[in-house]
Design an enzyme around this catalytic site. Structure first.
Site, PDB file in Angstrom:
ATOM      1  CB  CYS A   1      -5.636  -2.974  -1.121  1.00  0.00           C
ATOM      2  SG  CYS A   1      -4.076  -2.977  -1.992  1.00  0.00           S
ATOM      3  CB  CYS A   2      -3.576   0.943   0.310  1.00  0.00           C
ATOM      4  SG  CYS A   2      -2.488   2.108   1.175  1.00  0.00           S
ATOM      5  CB  ILE A   3      -4.758   5.497  -0.814  1.00  0.00           C
ATOM      6  CG1 ILE A   3      -5.402   6.888  -0.888  1.00  0.00           C
ATOM      7  CG2 ILE A   3      -3.905   5.250  -2.060  1.00  0.00           C
ATOM      8  CD1 ILE A   3      -6.003   7.343   0.396  1.00  0.00           C
TER       9      ILE A   3
ATOM     10  N   PRO B   1      -9.264   2.567  -2.802  1.00  0.00           N
ATOM     11  CG  PRO B   1      -9.964   1.198  -1.026  1.00  0.00           C
ATOM     12  CD  PRO B   1      -8.739   1.818  -1.629  1.00  0.00           C
TER      13      PRO B   1
END
Length: 249
Positions: A157-159, A161
């Site tokens: 999640c968030c950065i 990936p």
């Protein structure tokens, strides 16, 4: 003496993560420190653990035993003249129950999940400084490769990936939208870097998760979006539920 006894009692209080009618899935959660600007985003990490517990999964927290890129004073938003260890800092979130990432093996778990926070871009990789030309630290690279090869689901999640985009070219991930839209998506440019690394980006809303069914990669934008906390919590919940469903437990 009282403080020492209390500290020991608190350390012995483990997470109780298995519920009746549980999924029975064994999930590894990989942290990158403690704090949005130099480690794991605490709300994201906590939300993942809450949703795993609610979903009846057993989980174990891991973190690399390495120094942080730097330490940020979260009041001033500036770098501080000190150094910290990622494993030690991650133990704050895990209530002491954290293992060195070198011990994480795909054969021992049904899935792995990576919260975001700048630690994913600073301590687990060099994305914060090198963008599309970043390097992913060896143990994170190994873990992602092992789970992917074993066809076991990976949640990010968030950065975070960007880690999958770099290690597993061609996967589909989301960091939300691809345009800033007046400050609502301040890190929207990350999508361009993801595509430059050979991955595919899919636009989603903050309360949604994207599933790359072929590669068993599940992603959600979380704090890539400036929005209400409960919407981020819901999106992370969707990601966790999709990960657990893919374990077929």
């Amino acid at each position: 003496m009282l403080l020492r006894t209390l500290a020991l009692q608190l350390r012995l209080c483990r997470f109780h993560s298995t519920a009746r009618g549980s999924s029975g899935a064994r999930v590894a959660v990989v942290l990158s420190g403690c704090g949005v600007f130099d480690g794991s985003e605490i709300h994201e990490a906590s939300a993942i653990l809450v949703h795993l517990s609610r979903g009846g999964a057993d989980f174990q927290v891991y973190a690399p035993n390495v120094s942080q890129m730097h330490v940020i004073d979260h009041v001033k938003g500036e770098a501080a003249a000190e150094s910290r260890n990622v494993l030690v800092e991650s133990a704050r979130i895990a209530r002491g129950q954290v293992l060195d990432l070198v011990r994480l093996r795909a054969e021992d778990h049904d899935a792995v999940i990576f919260p975001g926070g700048f630690g994913a871009a600073k301590n687990l990789s060099t994305f914060a400084t090198d963008g599309k030309d970043c390097q992913v630290i060896p143990d994170v690279h190994r873990v992602l490769t092992e789970f992917h090869k074993a066809q076991k689901p990976i949640g990010l999640c968030c950065i975070a990936p960007v880690l999958a985009a770099k290690v597993l070219p061609g996967v589909e991930v989301t960091v939300g939208h691809e345009e800033d839209e007046g400050g609502r998506w301040p890190y929207a440019g990350t999508a361009a870097a993801i595509k430059a690394m050979g991955a595919k980006h899919r636009v989603t809303e903050v309360d949604q998760a994207h599933v790359d069914s072929e590669n068993k990669i599940v992603t959600t934008s979380a704090f890539m979006c400036e929005t209400k906390l409960h919407q981020i919590f819901d999106g992370i919940g969707e990601m966790v539920q999709r990960v657990l469903k893919l374990t077929a437990k």
